[in-house]
Design an enzyme around this catalytic site. Structure first.
Site, short mmCIF file in Angstrom:
data_model
loop_
_atom_site.label_atom_id
_atom_site.label_comp_id
_atom_site.label_asym_id
_atom_site.label_seq_id
_atom_site.Cartn_x
_atom_site.Cartn_y
_atom_site.Cartn_z
N GLU A 83 31.76 36.78 34.46
CA GLU A 83 32.84 36.05 33.80
C GLU A 83 32.50 34.58 33.61
OE1 GLU A 83 35.25 37.49 32.44
OE2 GLU A 83 35.13 39.49 33.39
N ARG A 93 50.53 42.90 33.05
CA ARG A 93 51.00 44.05 32.26
C ARG A 93 51.59 45.12 33.16
NH1 ARG A 93 48.72 48.77 31.08
NH2 ARG A 93 46.72 48.14 31.97
N CYS A 146 42.48 39.81 39.14
CA CYS A 146 41.08 39.37 39.09
C CYS A 146 40.98 37.93 38.59
CB CYS A 146 40.27 40.30 38.20
SG CYS A 146 39.93 41.92 38.92
N HIS A 170 32.92 41.57 36.95
CA HIS A 170 33.64 42.82 36.77
C HIS A 170 32.67 43.99 36.70
CE1 HIS A 170 37.62 40.95 35.45
NE2 HIS A 170 37.97 41.91 36.28
#
Length: 217
Positions: A83, A93, A146, A170
């Site tokens: 990342e 979500r 995360c 990830h």
């Protein structure tokens, strides 16, 4: 003789109805067979806003690492993704494991909108590829736990521990998670090999590679 570099490696507990989390599975394999020449410490983080950062910060205080590498699951991605950017927003979500579902809430009210990873992301991607595994630079860590941890780590480094190097990776689903779904996966042992390569690259790279790893969308 100089002491070994101290590395803190973290994964997450299962979430979203899954029985396993490949991030912790891979971290556990690295713990059992760490890269040569490092003092490795591992922690499993809760998949819960706030709590996960508290656990991470406590581990950093207790272990005083030179490098922190946090690992999480990104179901649907086909490769290890290092990342680049952590953003200052929680926008869930789905609820976390504690039932929390923040929407458009800042992680650090006094923090900047985003941080670039204090990690040589392109060199880490290159190291995974050199190990024969798929990898890429990711421009988003999402807005779930995360990213919450990635931003929390980056904010800690920026405000309190400027000499600490850290970042977030990830990993895809493990094969056992996609037996009834047409989604990409990667063996956990391969994920662990990739994490070992990333640790080595992160500890030995002073200046990141200047190669194109951007995205068009």
């Amino acid at each position: 003789m100089s002491p070994l570099p101290r590395v803190l490696l973290t994964g997450f507990e299962p979430f979203g109805g899954e029985d396993v989390n490949p991030s912790w599975q891979a971290v556990s394999l690295v713990r059992d067979t760490p890269p040569d020449g490092v003092d490795l410490h591992t922690v499993r983080l809760s998949c819960a806003f706030g709590t996960a950062n508290d656990e991470l910060h406590a581990a950093v205080r207790d272990f005083t690492p030179d490098l922190v590498l946090c690992v999480g699951q990104a179901g649907g991605r086909p490769d290890l993704t290092v990342e680049r950017v952590a953003v200052n927003v929680d926008d869930a979500r789905i609820p976390d494991n504690a039932g929390n579902q923040p929407v458009d809430e800042p992680i650090a009210p006094d923090g900047p909108a985003a941080y670039f990873a204090p990690l040589p992301v392109k060199a880490c991607v290159a190291a995974v590829r050199e190990a024969g595994l798929p990898a890429s630079v990711s421009q988003t860590a999402g807005t779930f736990v995360c990213n919450h941890v990635f931003y929390g780590l980056s904010h800690l480094i920026a405000t309190e521990l400027p000499l600490l190097r850290g970042g977030f990776v990830h990993v895809p689903y493990a094969p056992e998670q996609v037996k009834d779904r047409a989604l990409p996966s990667l063996p956990v042992s391969a994920m662990a090999d990739g994490l070992r390569a990333i640790i080595t690259a992160a500890l030995t790279t002073e200046t990141d590679l200047r190669v194109p790893e951007g995205a068009t969308h």
